[in-house]
Every structure is written in C-alpha cells, then in structure tokens.
Motif scaffolding. Structure first.
Motif, PDB file in Angstrom:
ATOM      1  N   MET A   1       0.830  -1.198   0.000  1.00 41.91           N
ATOM      2  CA  MET A   1       0.000   0.000   0.000  1.00 41.91           C
ATOM      3  C   MET A   1       0.869   1.255   0.000  1.00 41.91           C
ATOM      4  O   MET A   1       0.410   2.335  -0.337  1.00 41.91           O
ATOM      5  CB  MET A   1      -0.920  -0.016   1.213  1.00 41.91           C
ATOM      6  N   SER A   2       2.160   1.124   0.352  1.00 44.01           N
ATOM      7  CA  SER A   2       3.030   2.295   0.391  1.00 44.01           C
ATOM      8  C   SER A   2       3.195   2.938  -0.986  1.00 44.01           C
ATOM      9  O   SER A   2       3.558   4.114  -1.086  1.00 44.01           O
ATOM     10  CB  SER A   2       4.402   1.925   0.954  1.00 44.01           C
ATOM     11  N   LYS A   3       2.917   2.204  -2.048  1.00 48.58           N
ATOM     12  CA  LYS A   3       3.059   2.784  -3.387  1.00 48.58           C
ATOM     13  C   LYS A   3       1.961   3.814  -3.664  1.00 48.58           C
ATOM     14  O   LYS A   3       2.051   4.581  -4.632  1.00 48.58           O
ATOM     15  CB  LYS A   3       3.031   1.686  -4.454  1.00 48.58           C
ATOM     16  N   TYR A   4       0.911   3.816  -2.835  1.00 53.53           N
ATOM     17  CA  TYR A   4      -0.187   4.758  -3.023  1.00 53.53           C
ATOM     18  C   TYR A   4      -0.070   5.989  -2.136  1.00 53.53           C
ATOM     19  O   TYR A   4      -0.992   6.786  -2.055  1.00 53.53           O
ATOM     20  CB  TYR A   4      -1.530   4.072  -2.751  1.00 53.53           C
ATOM     21  N   ILE A   5       1.050   6.130  -1.437  1.00 56.17           N
ATOM     22  CA  ILE A   5       1.200   7.302  -0.569  1.00 56.17           C
ATOM     23  C   ILE A   5       2.496   8.024  -0.924  1.00 56.17           C
ATOM     24  O   ILE A   5       3.437   7.427  -1.469  1.00 56.17           O
ATOM     25  CB  ILE A   5       1.199   6.925   0.931  1.00 56.17           C
ATOM     26  N   THR A   6       2.527   9.298  -0.632  1.00 56.24           N
ATOM     27  CA  THR A   6       3.738  10.089  -0.822  1.00 56.24           C
ATOM     28  C   THR A   6       3.869  11.050   0.346  1.00 56.24           C
ATOM     29  O   THR A   6       2.857  11.497   0.909  1.00 56.24           O
ATOM     30  CB  THR A   6       3.690  10.859  -2.152  1.00 56.24           C
ATOM     31  N   ARG A   7       5.083  11.353   0.701  1.00 52.13           N
ATOM     32  CA  ARG A   7       5.307  12.232   1.859  1.00 52.13           C
ATOM     33  C   ARG A   7       5.600  13.653   1.384  1.00 52.13           C
ATOM     34  O   ARG A   7       6.408  13.861   0.469  1.00 52.13           O
ATOM     35  CB  ARG A   7       6.465  11.730   2.704  1.00 52.13           C
ATOM     36  N   ARG A   8       4.935  14.608   2.032  1.00 52.35           N
ATOM     37  CA  ARG A   8       5.165  16.017   1.751  1.00 52.35           C
ATOM     38  C   ARG A   8       5.362  16.744   3.068  1.00 52.35           C
ATOM     39  O   ARG A   8       4.472  16.709   3.927  1.00 52.35           O
ATOM     40  CB  ARG A   8       3.995  16.630   0.998  1.00 52.35           C
ATOM     41  N   LYS A   9       6.506  17.351   3.203  1.00 50.55           N
ATOM     42  CA  LYS A   9       6.865  18.028   4.451  1.00 50.55           C
ATOM     43  C   LYS A   9       6.710  17.049   5.614  1.00 50.55           C
ATOM     44  O   LYS A   9       7.406  16.067   5.702  1.00 50.55           O
ATOM     45  CB  LYS A   9       6.017  19.281   4.635  1.00 50.55           C
ATOM     46  N   GLN A  10       5.715  17.276   6.497  1.00 47.10           N
ATOM     47  CA  GLN A  10       5.583  16.429   7.676  1.00 47.10           C
ATOM     48  C   GLN A  10       4.414  15.446   7.598  1.00 47.10           C
ATOM     49  O   GLN A  10       4.169  14.700   8.545  1.00 47.10           O
ATOM     50  CB  GLN A  10       5.401  17.313   8.922  1.00 47.10           C
ATOM     51  N   GLY A  11       3.686  15.445   6.495  1.00 50.18           N
ATOM     52  CA  GLY A  11       2.512  14.583   6.407  1.00 50.18           C
ATOM     53  C   GLY A  11       2.512  13.703   5.169  1.00 50.18           C
ATOM     54  O   GLY A  11       3.361  13.827   4.280  1.00 50.18           O
ATOM     55  N   TYR A  12       1.542  12.788   5.137  1.00 51.60           N
ATOM     56  CA  TYR A  12       1.414  11.849   4.012  1.00 51.60           C
ATOM     57  C   TYR A  12       0.168  12.179   3.193  1.00 51.60           C
ATOM     58  O   TYR A  12      -0.854  12.628   3.714  1.00 51.60           O
ATOM     59  CB  TYR A  12       1.327  10.413   4.525  1.00 51.60           C
ATOM     60  N   TYR A  13       0.285  11.915   1.869  1.00 52.93           N
ATOM     61  CA  TYR A  13      -0.798  12.189   0.935  1.00 52.93           C
ATOM     62  C   TYR A  13      -1.074  10.949   0.080  1.00 52.93           C
ATOM     63  O   TYR A  13      -0.170  10.146  -0.188  1.00 52.93           O
ATOM     64  CB  TYR A  13      -0.438  13.355   0.005  1.00 52.93           C
ATOM     65  N   LEU A  14      -2.328  10.807  -0.346  1.00 54.29           N
ATOM     66  CA  LEU A  14      -2.691   9.771  -1.295  1.00 54.29           C
ATOM     67  C   LEU A  14      -2.062  10.095  -2.649  1.00 54.29           C
ATOM     68  O   LEU A  14      -1.968  11.256  -3.036  1.00 54.29           O
ATOM     69  CB  LEU A  14      -4.222   9.701  -1.450  1.00 54.29           C
ATOM     70  N   ASN A  15      -1.637   9.060  -3.369  1.00 54.63           N
ATOM     71  CA  ASN A  15      -1.038   9.228  -4.695  1.00 54.63           C
ATOM     72  C   ASN A  15      -1.571   8.105  -5.597  1.00 54.63           C
ATOM     73  O   ASN A  15      -0.915   7.096  -5.799  1.00 54.63           O
ATOM     74  CB  ASN A  15       0.488   9.179  -4.598  1.00 54.63           C
ATOM     75  N   LEU A  16      -2.774   8.295  -6.143  1.00 51.74           N
ATOM     76  CA  LEU A  16      -3.455   7.258  -6.926  1.00 51.74           C
ATOM     77  C   LEU A  16      -3.605   7.719  -8.371  1.00 51.74           C
ATOM     78  O   LEU A  16      -4.175   8.781  -8.635  1.00 51.74           O
ATOM     79  CB  LEU A  16      -4.828   6.957  -6.327  1.00 51.74           C
ATOM     80  N   ARG A  17      -3.104   6.942  -9.294  1.00 49.72           N
ATOM     81  CA  ARG A  17      -3.180   7.276 -10.720  1.00 49.72           C
ATOM     82  C   ARG A  17      -4.607   7.110 -11.237  1.00 49.72           C
ATOM     83  O   ARG A  17      -5.255   6.095 -10.974  1.00 49.72           O
ATOM     84  CB  ARG A  17      -2.236   6.389 -11.524  1.00 49.72           C
ATOM     85  N   VAL A  18      -5.089   8.092 -11.989  1.00 48.65           N
ATOM     86  CA  VAL A  18      -6.425   8.041 -12.581  1.00 48.65           C
ATOM     87  C   VAL A  18      -6.323   7.387 -13.954  1.00 48.65           C
ATOM     88  O   VAL A  18      -5.485   7.792 -14.766  1.00 48.65           O
ATOM     89  CB  VAL A  18      -7.026   9.459 -12.736  1.00 48.65           C
ATOM     90  N   PRO A  19      -7.149   6.367 -14.243  1.00 47.33           N
ATOM     91  CA  PRO A  19      -7.115   5.755 -15.583  1.00 47.33           C
ATOM     92  C   PRO A  19      -7.348   6.806 -16.673  1.00 47.33           C
ATOM     93  O   PRO A  19      -8.136   7.736 -16.490  1.00 47.33           O
ATOM     94  CB  PRO A  19      -8.268   4.744 -15.530  1.00 47.33           C
ATOM     95  N   GLU A  20      -6.664   6.661 -17.796  1.00 49.85           N
ATOM     96  CA  GLU A  20      -6.736   7.666 -18.855  1.00 49.85           C
ATOM     97  C   GLU A  20      -8.159   7.887 -19.346  1.00 49.85           C
ATOM     98  O   GLU A  20      -8.549   9.010 -19.671  1.00 49.85           O
ATOM     99  CB  GLU A  20      -5.839   7.252 -20.024  1.00 49.85           C
ATOM    100  N   ASP A  21      -8.951   6.804 -19.417  1.00 52.40           N
ATOM    101  CA  ASP A  21     -10.301   6.939 -19.972  1.00 52.40           C
ATOM    102  C   ASP A  21     -11.269   7.634 -19.013  1.00 52.40           C
ATOM    103  O   ASP A  21     -12.402   7.933 -19.389  1.00 52.40           O
ATOM    104  CB  ASP A  21     -10.850   5.576 -20.367  1.00 52.40           C
ATOM    105  N   LEU A  22     -10.824   7.907 -17.766  1.00 51.17           N
ATOM    106  CA  LEU A  22     -11.723   8.515 -16.787  1.00 51.17           C
ATOM    107  C   LEU A  22     -11.251   9.889 -16.305  1.00 51.17           C
ATOM    108  O   LEU A  22     -11.880  10.488 -15.440  1.00 51.17           O
ATOM    109  CB  LEU A  22     -11.880   7.581 -15.572  1.00 51.17           C
ATOM    110  N   ARG A  23     -10.162  10.384 -16.861  1.00 48.06           N
ATOM    111  CA  ARG A  23      -9.594  11.631 -16.350  1.00 48.06           C
ATOM    112  C   ARG A  23     -10.498  12.837 -16.591  1.00 48.06           C
ATOM    113  O   ARG A  23     -10.386  13.839 -15.895  1.00 48.06           O
ATOM    114  CB  ARG A  23      -8.215  11.871 -16.971  1.00 48.06           C
ATOM    115  N   ALA A  24     -11.381  12.730 -17.562  1.00 50.81           N
ATOM    116  CA  ALA A  24     -12.302  13.841 -17.827  1.00 50.81           C
ATOM    117  C   ALA A  24     -13.246  14.070 -16.655  1.00 50.81           C
ATOM    118  O   ALA A  24     -13.842  15.146 -16.528  1.00 50.81           O
ATOM    119  CB  ALA A  24     -13.098  13.568 -19.099  1.00 50.81           C
TER     120      ALA A  24
END
Length: 461
Positions: A1-24
């Motif tokens: 699950m760590s591949k879906y999170i990213t660290r910014r400054k002192q906190g963690y954020y979700l990092n989930l790729r949106v499928p190309e066909d749904l980005r609209a």
C-alpha cells in the motif's frame, strides 16, 4: 500500500493514478484532467497513512468501475446508493483478510446492511436490486471469489504460456465484462440471462476505432474468450456453470454486403513508396513486408544478428508455425545487408522504433502512422498493412508456387497433414529459389530499386 502514498513536508498524501479513460471526470481547479488523485491523509504516521490510503483506494477503484459501467450503459451510475454498498463490501472483505481495520464503526455488518437497504429509493432499478442479492451473499461469505478476482487468477495462470500482447488484449476484454456486470459480484451468481444480456450489449456496442457496430467476428471472439474464462473457473471449482457455453450460436449474423480487404495495387504501391521516402522506418517496414509477407510486429522485432544475411529469423511469434526462417528476396537483399551493418545498440534490424508501453509493441505506433499516411494519400481503406501479406500470397499464386510452400513462408500451417505434422519444411536453397519467383510487375520492382538506391545509396548489379 506504500506505493499509493507520498510524503510532503511532515505529512502523508494519497497518490493514486487516474485511468486515462476517466480523467475527464477528475478535474483540477483550473479545469484540467488530473493524472493523479492527491489528498491529505491527515497523519504523520506511515502505518496509519497506509491504512487510510487503503480505504481511499478501495473507494476510488469502485468509483472508477462505476463510472465505466455508466459509460457502458450498465446498471449502476454515480448517484446510485448501491455504489456505496459495493464499496463497503470491498472494505469488509479487506478487513476479513487482515488488510484494514473494521470499517463499519459501531454497526455490525448486517446492521449496516439493513440501514443501507432501508434507505434505497423507490426508483432503484430491477437490475440494481438483483445486484443487491449478490452483494448480500458476498457479505455473508467474503471468501467467495468475485468476477474481478477470478479474472486476475485466470490471467496470472495464463501469463507464462501466452505472449504479453495477447495477455493484455484478454485482460482488456475480460475487464470490460467485469466493469459491465460489476467486479464485486460473486462469480457463482452470474447466470445464463446475464450472459445473454451481455451479448445484447455487444450487439449494440459501437467501436471507438471504427465508429461502427462491432463485427460478428469481434462479438464471437469476445464471447469465446468469456466462455473459456468460465470453463476454467468451473474446472477450478470457482464457478458452478459456464453461462457463456453455447452463447455464440445466439449471435445474429449480419448480412450486409461490403467490400473486404484486398492486395495493394501497383499504383498504390508506387504512390506509397514516394511518401515513405520521408521516413526510413516506414519505407523499411513496407518494402520488407512486400517481399516476405511477414506480419508488422514480426518485422519490427527482427534482430540484426540472424545467422545469415539471406534469411530473417523469427524466434518468437503468435504460434508455432510463425516461428521460422524467412528467405530474403534479391530485391531487398542489399537493404537487409545495409540494415544489419548499421543496426543500433538495441540490436534490432529496424532501429529507432518507439514502443507501445501497454504490450511492449514496437510495431503498433509505426503501424498507426502508416495508416495515417494511407489516408493522407487517398489510398482506399480496402488495403492496410496486413494487405502486404495478401499481396505476397497473390504473387506466390501467380508465380505457381505450391500452396504448402507459400504457407511455410507466410508462417501458416501447410494444408496437408503429412507435410504439416511430419515434415520440417524445405531446405534453405529451395526456399531461396521459391522466394525469388515473387514478382509484381507493372514497374514495381524498378520503382523499389530506384527508391532504395536514392534513399540508401545502394546499387544493384
């Protein structure tokens, strides 16, 4: 699950790729499609961040599936309360597997279910209510395999025995069915009438590529692939029946006459050669195909290190008959010699081809470009790159080359069992003699010699 999170400054954020066909459907504040969904997880603890990210990933993955079903015209849309019920079922199953904490707060699972169902609106459709029954069964038996899980297991087992390109085609085809029927539906709950409804959907579906209804063959191939999936699931004890068994016989045949594909004509070849001078990769692919009958991907994946300049060696292909040594025609022999000498560090005969990432396909992008060039030149859509194989087959027939020998060169199985099963084929000298008989006439050979001489500075004796 760590591949879906990213660290910014002192906190963690979700990092989930949106499928190309749904980005609209996912726009930034500047109204531009988002490539990633990023939102704060409101924690500095990595373990807790992973747990919270898991909940969000389940939520968004279900949302992606629901949006696709909405696009494809199936039951559940974004406003349906069943959407949230399906998401909670996925969370409950994740909890049973020990992946997340208990997701229902103060409620027992059946209490939550009762509250959710009681609040369903009167407008809930019959297909949605039928889906509720399947979700209830999944809540009571979370170990039962869902459609999505069965597809993943099937493809994972097939991975070692089929090409990556074929695997990705199957995945796309089967996942479309999962999105249509509901990926959280237990595979044992799919009935014959569901298969029938999906066939009806396919018969009404318009291809994004051609802007036309799917052909009979495309529908039959899709149904055959689904039948194979359920036959496998039945054999593994994951499904009780194969709902697609015999369904191909119910597909209506379209009796609308239309012109099929044909060989390249002499004037079309000359016209395309003039345009192909501007891109050596196009010219090389086209000319080699005209005198070998090789498929586009076979040519794109040729290595420059074949044992001899007089043969092109195919080590990996779509089937056993396609693995072969293809004799080089005298017309393209100087080109092959030059390409071998000037091959790039990647070792491919045709260098500089971009790779389609979905299936590591070196031909796909160039093949698309060739299609655009054909349209630009006003050449009939009755011909495409594959029509070069038709051209070679026609040239072989006009040269009175035996059909079994032509089949060997094209990568097809000989028609008769004695040759097809027991013979290893012709000797090298015989193959070279046969391929030298291929001739188009109408000035084609002269045009190709002149083009190769102009572009590559090669000379013919």
């Amino acid at each position: 699950m760590s591949k879906y999170i990213t660290r910014r400054k002192q906190g963690y954020y979700l990092n989930l790729r949106v499928p190309e066909d749904l980005r609209a459907y996912y726009l930034s504040s500047k109204r531009k499609p988002k490539e990633y969904l990023e939102e704060t997880l409101q924690t500095r603890d990595k373990v807790e961040a992973c747990k919270r990210a898991r909940r969000l990933v389940v939520k968004y993955e279900q949302e992606f599936s629901d949006r696709r079903r909405g696009i494809n015209g199936n039951a559940v849309d974004d406003a349906s309360p069943i959407k949230s019920i399906e998401a909670y079922i996925e969370q409950f199953r994740a909890y049973k597997k020990g992946e997340i904490d208990y997701p229902f707060g103060e409620f027992e699972p059946d209490e939550f279910w009762g509250i959710a169902v009681d609040h369903l609106p009167q407008s809930t459709s019959q297909s949605e209510r039928e889906r509720l029954g399947s979700l209830w069964a999944l809540l009571n038996n979370p170990d039962e395999a869902t459609v999505d899980e069965v597809i993943d297991k099937y493809l994972d087992e097939r991975r070692p025995v089929i090409r990556e390109a074929t695997l990705n085609e199957k995945r796309q085809e089967l996942k479309e069915f999962a999105a249509w029927i509901g990926k959280s539906i237990p595979v044992t709950h799919i009935k014959k009438k569901d298969a029938g409804r999906y066939v009806e959907y396919l018969c009404r579906k318009v291809s994004k590529k051609t802007k036309r209804l799917l052909s009979d063959k495309s529908i039959r191939d899709t149904v055959s692939g689904l039948s194979t999936l359920f036959k496998w699931a039945e054999g593994r004890g994951l499904a009780h029946i194969n709902p697609f068994d015999g369904m191909s016989r119910t597909i209506p045949k379209r009796h609308i006459g239309k012109r099929g594909k044909r060989e390249w004509g002499p004037d079309e070849i000359k016209l395309f050669l003039k345009e192909a001078k501007k891109d050596r990769r196009v010219l090389e692919l086209f000319v080699i195909a005209l005198y070998t009958g090789m498929r586009g991907r076979e040519i794109a994946e040729l290595k420059s290190t074949s044992p001899t300049e007089r043969f092109l060696q195919i080590d990996e292909a779509k089937n056993r008959n396609s693995i072969r040594e293809v004799p080089v025609h005298p017309i393209i022999q100087p080109l092959i010699t030059k390409l071998r000498k000037e091959a790039g560090s990647d070792g491919y005969l045709i260098k500089g081809l971009s790779v389609a990432q979905l299936d590591n396909n070196r031909y796909k992008n160039l093949g698309t470009k060739m299609g655009r060039l054909r349209n630009k030149l006003g050449i009939s859509q009755e011909v495409d790159f594959h029509s070069t194989r038709r051209a070679v087959a026609g040239a072989c027939e006009r040269a009175n080359i035996d059909q079994d020998r032509a089949a060997r060169m094209a990568g097809h199985k000989p028609t008769r069992i004695t040759y097809g099963t027991y013979s290893d084929g012709l000797k090298s000298e015989q193959l070279l003699e046969e391929v030298a008989l291929i001739r188009y006439g109408d000035g084609i050979e002269e045009a190709i010699r002149d083009t190769l001489t102009e572009v590559y500075r090669i000379h013919y004796q």
